[in-house]
Design an enzyme around this catalytic site. Structure first.
Site, short mmCIF file in Angstrom:
data_model
loop_
_atom_site.label_atom_id
_atom_site.label_comp_id
_atom_site.label_asym_id
_atom_site.label_seq_id
_atom_site.Cartn_x
_atom_site.Cartn_y
_atom_site.Cartn_z
CG HIS A 14 51.81 124.07 38.66
ND1 HIS A 14 51.82 124.40 39.97
CD2 HIS A 14 51.09 123.08 38.25
CE1 HIS A 14 51.21 123.40 40.48
NE2 HIS A 14 50.75 122.65 39.44
CG HIS A 16 50.96 118.22 37.12
ND1 HIS A 16 51.52 117.56 38.26
CD2 HIS A 16 50.30 119.29 37.50
CE1 HIS A 16 50.97 118.19 39.34
NE2 HIS A 16 50.40 119.24 38.68
CG ASP A 135 54.67 115.92 42.02
OD1 ASP A 135 54.66 114.88 41.41
OD2 ASP A 135 53.76 116.44 42.37
N GLY A 167 49.30 115.80 44.62
CA GLY A 167 47.98 115.03 44.94
C GLY A 167 46.94 115.90 45.76
CG HIS A 194 50.60 121.14 43.92
ND1 HIS A 194 51.59 120.47 43.35
CD2 HIS A 194 49.71 120.98 42.83
CE1 HIS A 194 51.57 120.24 42.06
NE2 HIS A 194 50.21 120.76 41.56
CD GLU A 197 44.72 121.90 42.87
OE1 GLU A 197 45.66 121.50 43.44
OE2 GLU A 197 44.28 121.96 41.65
CG ASP A 275 47.44 122.27 37.30
OD1 ASP A 275 48.38 121.61 37.68
OD2 ASP A 275 46.29 121.86 37.99
ZN ZN Z 1 49.35 120.76 39.79
#
Ligand code: ZN
Length: 335
Positions: A14, A16, A135, A167, A194, A197, A275
Site C-alpha cells: 500500500h 501511492h 485506482d 480518496g 480503500h 480508514e 501509504d
Molecule cells: Zn492509501
C-alpha cells in the site's frame, strides 16, 4: 531488531506513487519545473515538506502532482521510489497509481504509461519488482471510475495487477463503483479498495459485499465490529495497515493505541505498509520497527508480518515460495 527487519526480504502492498516522492525527488522536479512554485532550495523544500497537518499534507501532495507533466517526470518519481525500496531491502511493491489525476493535469495516457514502464524497468535493475494498482479517485465520481477502468482495460500495461478505490471515504459510498469493479474482476484484475480508514465498519462491509474486495486498504475501523473482525479472520482477507499514516491523519492517537494489536489478536491477516511514506516521515522498515516495539513483538512475530505481505501479494506462487524461504532463513539465523 532493526538489522533483522532490514534483512527480511519485504513486500509493500500500500503505497501511492505520488505520495512516495522523497524530498530529493521533489527537489529534482521543482528545479525542472520552477513555475510550480515549489521551493528549489533544499532547506526551504525540507521545511515545506515537513508534515504539519492534514491540509498541509494535501497542499504538498497536489504540488507534487502538478509537477508531473510528462513521461520523464513520472519516470523520475518511479525511480525515486524504487531507490527508497531497494535501500530497505523491499523486493516487491504493488504501487497505487491514479491515472485520472494525471489526465486532469493534461498528461496523456501514453505519457503516463511510458513513464511507468521505463521506471519499472529501471526499478528491476535495482532489484525491486514493481506492480501497479490503478485506482479510482472516488471523490471525482463515476466519470473518474469510467476513465480509470477504460484506461486499465484498454492499455493493460505490464505489471498491472489490481484495481483500487481511494480518496476521501465520507460521502463517497463504495457501492456506486460496483459495476466498475465487476468489470475489472472479469478482466482478471484483483480488487483492492480503500475502506474503513476514515469511516466505520459499514464501509468495509460494503467493500467486501459490493466490490468483492480481496484485500482492504487500511480497514482500521474493522475493530469496531466484532462480527466483521471475525469475518476478516475467517475468510483470510488481508488488511493493508499503514500505522504512521493513521497517526498523522489523526485516525488513531499513537502507534501504541493503533488497533493493529486487536486485529492480530483476532487472527486477521495484517500487513504493514507506508501509504505516503516521505509525506508522513515513514518508511517500511520504520513501520515494522514501530509496530514491533509498540506491541513488543518477537522476531518470529515480525517475520510473520513479512510473510503475511508475501502471501497477501499478487505475486506468482514460485516467487512467493522463494521469498518465504528467504524469510525462514533470516529468522533461523537469529534463533
Ligand atoms: Zn492509501
Amino acid at each position: 531488531m532493526r538489522s533483522f527487519i532490514h534483512a527480511l526480504p519485504k513486500v509493500e502492498l500500500h503505497v501511492h506513487l505520488v505520495g512516495s516522492a522523497s524530498a530529493d525527488t521533489v527537489l529534482e522536479l521543482a528545479r525542472r519545473h520552477p513555475e510550480a512554485g515549489v521551493p528549489t532550495d533544499r532547506a526551504e523544500l525540507e521545511r515545506f515538506y515537513t508534515f504539519r497537518d492534514f491540509d498541509h499534507f494535501l497542499k504538498v501532495y497536489w504540488a507534487v502532482q502538478s509537477m508531473l507533466k510528462d513521461r520523464h517526470d513520472i519516470h523520475t518519481l518511479v525511480v525515486g521510489l524504487a531507490g527508497e525500496l531497494a535501500r530497505q531491502n523491499v523486493r516487491y511493491a504493488e504501487v497505487t497509481v491514479t491515472p485520472y489525476n494525471h489526465f486532469l493535469d493534461g498528461v496523456s495516457g501514453d505519457e503516463v504509461l511510458a513513464g511507468l514502464e521505463s521506471g519499472r524497468a529501471a526499478a528491476a535493475a535495482l532489484g525491486v519488482e514493481l506492480a501497479w494498482c490503478f485506482d479510482i479517485p472516488g471523490e471525482k465520481g463515476l466519470v473518474a471510475a469510467r476513465e480509470t477502468l477504460a484506461f486499465a482495460l484498454n492499455e493493460r500495461p505490464e505489471g498491472l495487477v489490481s484495481f483500487g478505490l481511494g480518496g476521501p471515504e465520507t460521502g463517497v459510498g463504495r457501492a456506486q463503483f460496483a459495476p466498475f469493479f465487476a468489470a475489472a474482476r472479469e478482466a482478471g484484475l484483483h480488487c483492492v479498495p480503500h475502506a474503513g480508514e476514515t469511516t466505520g465498519p459499514e464501509t468495509i462491509w460494503s467493500a467486501l459485499r459490493d466490490l468483492k474486495a480481496e484485500r482492504i486498504g487500511h480497514g482500521t475501523s474493522c475493530v469496531d465490529d466484532p462480527a466483521l473482525l471475525a469475518h476478516l479472520a475467517l475468510k483470510g482477507i488481508p488488511l493493508e495497515v499503514c500505522p504512521t499514516s493513521n497517526v498523522r491523519t489523526r485516525q488513531v492517537a499513537s502507534i501504541e493505541a493503533h488497533p493493529v494489536r486487536r486485529m492480530l489478536e483476532a487472527g486477521v491477516v495484517v500487513t504493514v505498509n507506508t501509504d505516503d511514506p516521505p509525506f508522513f516521515g515513514a518508511s517500511l522498515e520504520g513501520e515494522y520497527l514501530a509496530v514491533a516495539s509498540a506491541l513488543d513483538l518477537s522476531h518470529a512475530d515480525v517475520a510473520r508480518l513479512a510473510e503475511n505481505a508475501v502471501l497477501a501479494s499478487f505475486l506468482p506462487n514460485p516467487r512467493k515460495t522463494s521469498l518465504l524461504e528467504e524469510i525462514s532463513t533470516v529468522l533461523a539465523a537469529v534463533r
